[in-house]
Write a protein that holds these residues in place. Structure first.
Motif, PDB file in Angstrom:
ATOM      1  N   THR A  39       8.267  31.361  -3.098  1.00  0.00           N
ATOM      2  CA  THR A  39       7.399  31.277  -2.233  1.00  0.00           C
ATOM      3  C   THR A  39       7.411  32.871  -1.640  1.00  0.00           C
ATOM      4  O   THR A  39       8.413  33.500  -1.752  1.00  0.00           O
ATOM      5  CB  THR A  39       7.713  30.341  -1.002  1.00  0.00           C
ATOM      6  N   ALA A  40       6.781  33.073  -0.368  1.00  0.00           N
ATOM      7  CA  ALA A  40       6.821  34.491   0.628  1.00  0.00           C
ATOM      8  C   ALA A  40       8.138  34.454   1.138  1.00  0.00           C
ATOM      9  O   ALA A  40       8.516  35.517   1.520  1.00  0.00           O
ATOM     10  CB  ALA A  40       5.667  34.524   1.029  1.00  0.00           C
ATOM     11  N   MET A  41       8.694  33.255   1.205  1.00  0.00           N
ATOM     12  CA  MET A  41       9.912  33.223   1.936  1.00  0.00           C
ATOM     13  C   MET A  41      11.193  33.352   1.111  1.00  0.00           C
ATOM     14  O   MET A  41      12.439  33.244   1.431  1.00  0.00           O
ATOM     15  CB  MET A  41      10.174  32.156   2.763  1.00  0.00           C
ATOM     16  N   GLY A  42      10.952  33.540  -0.293  1.00  0.00           N
ATOM     17  CA  GLY A  42      11.924  33.478  -1.288  1.00  0.00           C
ATOM     18  C   GLY A  42      11.823  32.193  -1.981  1.00  0.00           C
ATOM     19  O   GLY A  42      11.043  31.392  -2.046  1.00  0.00           O
ATOM     20  N   PRO A  43      12.788  31.943  -2.983  1.00  0.00           N
ATOM     21  CA  PRO A  43      12.911  30.620  -3.644  1.00  0.00           C
ATOM     22  C   PRO A  43      13.140  29.292  -2.920  1.00  0.00           C
ATOM     23  O   PRO A  43      13.666  29.519  -1.971  1.00  0.00           O
ATOM     24  CB  PRO A  43      13.999  30.874  -4.667  1.00  0.00           C
ATOM     25  N   ARG A  44      12.259  28.348  -3.184  1.00  0.00           N
ATOM     26  CA  ARG A  44      12.428  27.165  -2.561  1.00  0.00           C
ATOM     27  C   ARG A  44      12.831  26.086  -3.414  1.00  0.00           C
ATOM     28  O   ARG A  44      12.312  25.887  -4.670  1.00  0.00           O
ATOM     29  CB  ARG A  44      10.923  26.928  -2.111  1.00  0.00           C
ATOM     30  N   PRO A  45      13.754  25.318  -3.009  1.00  0.00           N
ATOM     31  CA  PRO A  45      14.391  24.246  -3.807  1.00  0.00           C
ATOM     32  C   PRO A  45      13.473  23.109  -3.774  1.00  0.00           C
ATOM     33  O   PRO A  45      12.470  22.968  -3.130  1.00  0.00           O
ATOM     34  CB  PRO A  45      15.752  23.973  -3.083  1.00  0.00           C
ATOM     35  N   ASP A  46      13.662  22.140  -4.922  1.00  0.00           N
ATOM     36  CA  ASP A  46      12.691  20.796  -4.821  1.00  0.00           C
ATOM     37  C   ASP A  46      13.422  19.966  -3.632  1.00  0.00           C
ATOM     38  O   ASP A  46      14.579  19.817  -3.535  1.00  0.00           O
ATOM     39  CB  ASP A  46      13.292  20.180  -6.357  1.00  0.00           C
ATOM     40  N   LEU A  47      12.254  19.637  -2.886  1.00  0.00           N
ATOM     41  CA  LEU A  47      12.576  18.819  -1.686  1.00  0.00           C
ATOM     42  C   LEU A  47      11.638  17.834  -1.617  1.00  0.00           C
ATOM     43  O   LEU A  47      10.546  17.654  -2.113  1.00  0.00           O
ATOM     44  CB  LEU A  47      12.246  19.460  -0.472  1.00  0.00           C
ATOM     45  N   ARG A  48      12.302  16.574  -1.536  1.00  0.00           N
ATOM     46  CA  ARG A  48      11.576  15.083  -1.667  1.00  0.00           C
ATOM     47  C   ARG A  48      11.941  14.508  -0.467  1.00  0.00           C
ATOM     48  O   ARG A  48      13.005  14.158  -0.152  1.00  0.00           O
ATOM     49  CB  ARG A  48      11.854  14.520  -2.811  1.00  0.00           C
ATOM     50  N   ARG A  49      10.837  13.995   0.137  1.00  0.00           N
ATOM     51  CA  ARG A  49      11.105  13.504   1.668  1.00  0.00           C
ATOM     52  C   ARG A  49      10.440  11.984   1.922  1.00  0.00           C
ATOM     53  O   ARG A  49       9.058  11.948   1.080  1.00  0.00           O
ATOM     54  CB  ARG A  49      10.518  14.225   2.697  1.00  0.00           C
ATOM     55  N   MET A  50      10.997  10.990   2.268  1.00  0.00           N
ATOM     56  CA  MET A  50      10.385   9.825   2.790  1.00  0.00           C
ATOM     57  C   MET A  50      11.091   9.169   4.096  1.00  0.00           C
ATOM     58  O   MET A  50      12.182   9.427   4.329  1.00  0.00           O
ATOM     59  CB  MET A  50      10.108   8.805   1.445  1.00  0.00           C
ATOM     60  N   LEU A  51      10.494   8.040   4.556  1.00  0.00           N
ATOM     61  CA  LEU A  51      11.058   7.390   5.670  1.00  0.00           C
ATOM     62  C   LEU A  51      11.933   6.303   5.004  1.00  0.00           C
ATOM     63  O   LEU A  51      11.533   5.690   3.990  1.00  0.00           O
ATOM     64  CB  LEU A  51       9.823   6.802   6.657  1.00  0.00           C
ATOM     65  N   GLU A  77       0.819  -1.328   0.017  1.00  0.00           N
ATOM     66  CA  GLU A  77       0.098   0.069  -0.016  1.00  0.00           C
ATOM     67  C   GLU A  77       0.771   1.172  -0.036  1.00  0.00           C
ATOM     68  O   GLU A  77       0.618   2.167  -0.372  1.00  0.00           O
ATOM     69  CB  GLU A  77      -0.949   0.261   1.135  1.00  0.00           C
ATOM     70  N   GLY A  78       1.915   1.269   0.931  1.00  0.00           N
ATOM     71  CA  GLY A  78       2.970   2.278   0.647  1.00  0.00           C
ATOM     72  C   GLY A  78       2.692   3.788   1.501  1.00  0.00           C
ATOM     73  O   GLY A  78       3.822   4.191   1.511  1.00  0.00           O
ATOM     74  N   SER A  79       1.631   3.957   1.930  1.00  0.00           N
ATOM     75  CA  SER A  79       1.536   5.151   2.626  1.00  0.00           C
ATOM     76  C   SER A  79       2.386   5.308   3.669  1.00  0.00           C
ATOM     77  O   SER A  79       2.681   6.526   4.491  1.00  0.00           O
ATOM     78  CB  SER A  79       0.125   5.571   2.822  1.00  0.00           C
ATOM     79  N   TYR A  80       2.611   4.233   4.191  1.00  0.00           N
ATOM     80  CA  TYR A  80       3.580   4.346   5.625  1.00  0.00           C
ATOM     81  C   TYR A  80       5.036   4.873   5.045  1.00  0.00           C
ATOM     82  O   TYR A  80       5.743   5.629   6.209  1.00  0.00           O
ATOM     83  CB  TYR A  80       3.823   2.873   6.086  1.00  0.00           C
ATOM     84  N   LEU A  81       5.459   5.159   4.024  1.00  0.00           N
ATOM     85  CA  LEU A  81       6.753   5.748   3.680  1.00  0.00           C
ATOM     86  C   LEU A  81       6.417   7.416   3.781  1.00  0.00           C
ATOM     87  O   LEU A  81       7.470   7.955   3.986  1.00  0.00           O
ATOM     88  CB  LEU A  81       6.873   5.737   2.088  1.00  0.00           C
ATOM     89  N   GLU A  82       5.462   7.706   4.017  1.00  0.00           N
ATOM     90  CA  GLU A  82       4.884   9.429   4.099  1.00  0.00           C
ATOM     91  C   GLU A  82       5.756  10.279   2.939  1.00  0.00           C
ATOM     92  O   GLU A  82       6.412  11.354   3.284  1.00  0.00           O
ATOM     93  CB  GLU A  82       5.491   9.903   5.611  1.00  0.00           C
ATOM     94  N   ALA A  83       5.779   9.918   1.610  1.00  0.00           N
ATOM     95  CA  ALA A  83       6.295  10.168   0.808  1.00  0.00           C
ATOM     96  C   ALA A  83       5.581  11.568   0.458  1.00  0.00           C
ATOM     97  O   ALA A  83       4.453  12.021   0.259  1.00  0.00           O
ATOM     98  CB  ALA A  83       6.025   9.293  -0.488  1.00  0.00           C
ATOM     99  N   THR A  84       6.623  12.525   0.270  1.00  0.00           N
ATOM    100  CA  THR A  84       6.374  13.958   0.335  1.00  0.00           C
ATOM    101  C   THR A  84       7.201  14.716  -0.616  1.00  0.00           C
ATOM    102  O   THR A  84       8.424  14.635  -0.417  1.00  0.00           O
ATOM    103  CB  THR A  84       6.395  14.622   1.724  1.00  0.00           C
ATOM    104  N   ILE A  85       6.639  15.604  -1.348  1.00  0.00           N
ATOM    105  CA  ILE A  85       7.196  16.206  -2.545  1.00  0.00           C
ATOM    106  C   ILE A  85       6.893  17.815  -2.329  1.00  0.00           C
ATOM    107  O   ILE A  85       5.657  18.107  -2.480  1.00  0.00           O
ATOM    108  CB  ILE A  85       6.950  15.743  -3.836  1.00  0.00           C
ATOM    109  N   ASP A  86       7.922  18.731  -2.262  1.00  0.00           N
ATOM    110  CA  ASP A  86       7.692  20.011  -2.483  1.00  0.00           C
ATOM    111  C   ASP A  86       8.542  20.436  -3.555  1.00  0.00           C
ATOM    112  O   ASP A  86       9.836  20.630  -3.642  1.00  0.00           O
ATOM    113  CB  ASP A  86       7.999  20.915  -1.217  1.00  0.00           C
ATOM    114  N   THR A  87       7.990  20.962  -4.743  1.00  0.00           N
ATOM    115  CA  THR A  87       8.585  21.244  -5.976  1.00  0.00           C
ATOM    116  C   THR A  87       9.209  22.501  -5.788  1.00  0.00           C
ATOM    117  O   THR A  87       8.669  23.427  -5.117  1.00  0.00           O
ATOM    118  CB  THR A  87       7.836  21.051  -7.331  1.00  0.00           C
ATOM    119  N   ALA A  88      10.419  22.879  -6.677  1.00  0.00           N
ATOM    120  CA  ALA A  88      10.981  24.116  -6.548  1.00  0.00           C
ATOM    121  C   ALA A  88       9.812  25.114  -6.973  1.00  0.00           C
ATOM    122  O   ALA A  88       9.456  25.096  -8.163  1.00  0.00           O
ATOM    123  CB  ALA A  88      12.043  24.156  -7.369  1.00  0.00           C
ATOM    124  N   GLU A  89       9.956  26.279  -6.294  1.00  0.00           N
ATOM    125  CA  GLU A  89       8.926  27.381  -6.803  1.00  0.00           C
ATOM    126  C   GLU A  89       9.459  28.421  -5.687  1.00  0.00           C
ATOM    127  O   GLU A  89      10.010  28.575  -4.877  1.00  0.00           O
ATOM    128  CB  GLU A  89       7.431  27.140  -6.788  1.00  0.00           C
TER     129      GLU A  89
END
Length: 505
Positions: A116-128, A102-114
């Motif tokens: 933001t109000a805090m300035g440019p955000r890099p591409d960030l990809r996270r999982m367990l 099923e795979g949801s346990y990995l908590e796969a999370t992606i924030d693409t580069a764009e």
């Protein structure tokens, strides 16, 4: 001192050597092999690990007759109980195979580069990701569900970590047979047998816990045993997580209206729950709160009658028997508790079930776990009286509330009194027995455990994983689950939790 590891017949006391205590050198070699096996597991995809867990379950089923025979001889828990426990264990392995797929346990999370109000955000990809080799300590009371093939082992293997098991002295032959099945299941699936290793002997604890290749510890046992392991962990140069299930009172609360309407039913049910498995369940109701008055008196009479007809129990080992006898003797002679119910005596070292009664003022003096078929009934005057006492208790795995219709306001007060001190609230039912499922919590505040995680159910896998983030990584350098085109698991992308159909970038 003998280096023999002895298998002891729990009923007859007959002993025979089945292994040798592990030396420091042997433990180090096993940990080295487990570290290498962990690397192989971590590199495998989820489908491969899922197949391994199912193969392990199949091997346990194939060897069921031999495993049950050995476990019954070493624990006296009975063939029926042990067959149910092994079925639970194979179900658990297959559940974790489903969790992997099923795979949801990995908590796969992606924030693409764009921007933001805090300035440019890099591409960030996270999982367990897996921690590495895990040490697991077998428990005395569940030779199949919390020992070699138990929940800690299943969740750690599913997470991608090899397991080194410290065998409990109460069931060494059972442990060997279970480990043989698991190791063969690993080989059947193309993994090294060293994904499961065994160590024996009291001295093995320190060597195992302090080995630098061990990255976490799972433990089910006594408070003193858990504290000793924590002291060994403190000796390490690098701290590691310790997930301990230790001591629990599991308050069992009966309202006045419930006692008035269901006295016999609750009294019989409490007797069955407190004596299940010889009272050697970690969820046994050790403190029962029963109102004063006719309803409570009727409940107590039903409880006494049920206990009086309950046969005596052969407990798991000599130490547990000694501690039980010492605990009930202290209650008998302490001048605080009154013995109000007792099962029949039996020759051959079996112990009877017992029920004691106290008032609310005595709770601070008797509020400690006594492992075995005993419970203490606290008679209370009012909800105010009960609420005060409940708020003073230490943490437990469970709290049970038996109530009647129309008591919503009182029950809400009781929930508030116990909520911060338990991991599972049980209503109009009994806490013994823990379902293996996605929604289960088997954990609680200290001293029931020292962790915020559950040790039973799908989310127990979280204990043996750590988060990792890839920043500005090309697709080729990413795990498959974090690549743009991957759609086989749910993923959170730019803050939105997406279904399988939506999870492609």
């Amino acid at each position: 001192m003998s280096t023999n590891v002895q298998s002891i017949d729990a009923r007859s006391g007959v002993r025979r050597a089945v292994a040798q205590n592990s030396t420091a050198e042997e433990i180090a070699e096993i940990c080295i092999a487990a570290s290498a096996a962990s690397a192989r597991l971590a590199a495998a995809d989820r489908a491969e690990r899922s197949a391994m867990l199912r193969a392990m379950a199949d091997r346990l089923e194939t060897d069921r007759e031999d495993i049950i025979s050995a476990a019954d001889r070493e624990t006296a828990l009975g063939v029926s109980r042990l067959n149910g426990e092994l079925t639970r264990t194979t179900f658990q392995l297959r559940l974790f195979a489903d969790v992997l797929e099923e795979g949801s346990y990995l908590e796969a999370t992606i924030d693409t580069a764009e921007a933001t109000a805090m300035g440019p955000r890099p591409d960030l990809r996270r999982m367990l990701v897996p921690l590495g080799a895990v040490a697991v300590f077998g428990s005395s009371n569940f030779p199949l569900a919390f020992s070699v093939p138990g929940g800690d082992t299943a969740s750690a293997l599913a997470a991608g970590n090899a397991v080194v098991l410290k065998v409990h002295s109460s069931h060494p032959e059972t442990s060997q047979l279970c480990a043989k099945a698991l190791r063969q299941g690993a080989l059947d699936s193309g993994f090294p047998a060293d994904v499961v290793g065994l160590v024996f002997g009291r001295d093995a604890t320190r060597h195992l816990v302090t080995d630098p290749r061990i990255k976490a510890v799972g433990f089910t046992g006594s408070l003193t045993g858990g504290q000793a392991i924590l002291e060994y962990i403190d000796e390490r140069e690098d701290p590691i997580p310790f997930y301990g299930e230790l001591s629990s009172l599991n308050p069992f609360i009966v309202t006045e209206a419930a006692a008035r309407s269901r006295a016999s039913e609750i009294g019989r049910g409490l007797a069955e729950s407190m004596t299940m498995g010889g009272g050697q369940f970690c969820t046994k109701p050790g403190l029962a709160f029963v109102p004063l008055g006719p309803g409570g008196d009727a409940l107590m009479q039903a409880l006494r009658l049920a206990v009086a007809s309950t046969p005596s129990f052969t407990l798991l080992n000599e130490r547990i028997t000694r501690d039980y006898e010492a605990g009930v003797q202290a209650l008998k002679t302490g001048g605080i508790a009154s013995l109000v119910g007792e099962g029949p005596d039996s020759p051959g070292g079996a112990v009877p079930a017992m029920v004691f009664e106290v008032g609310t003022d005595a709770v601070p003096d008797i509020a400690q776990e006594c492992f075995g078929p005993v419970t203490i009934v606290v008679r209370y005057n009012s909800i105010d009286d009960l609420e005060r006492v409940l708020q003073s208790l230490t943490g437990s795995l469970t709290a049970s509330i038996h109530h009647a219709d129309g008591e919503d306001a009182s029950v809400l007060r009781l929930i508030e009194a116990v909520r911060e001190g338990v991991g599972r609230l049980v209503f109009n039912s009994y806490p013994t027995g823990v379902a293996v499922s996605w929604a289960q919590t088997h954990g609680g505040p200290w001293p029931s455990t020292n962790t915020l995680h559950t040790s039973v159910g799908a989310t127990s896998i979280r204990r043996f994983l750590r988060p990792m983030t890839w920043q500005s990584a090309a697709d080729v350098f990413l795990p498959a689950e974090l690549r743009d085109a991957y759609t086989n698991i749910p993923r959170r992308i730019n803050g939105q939790l997406l279904s399988l159909e939506q999870a492609r970038i």
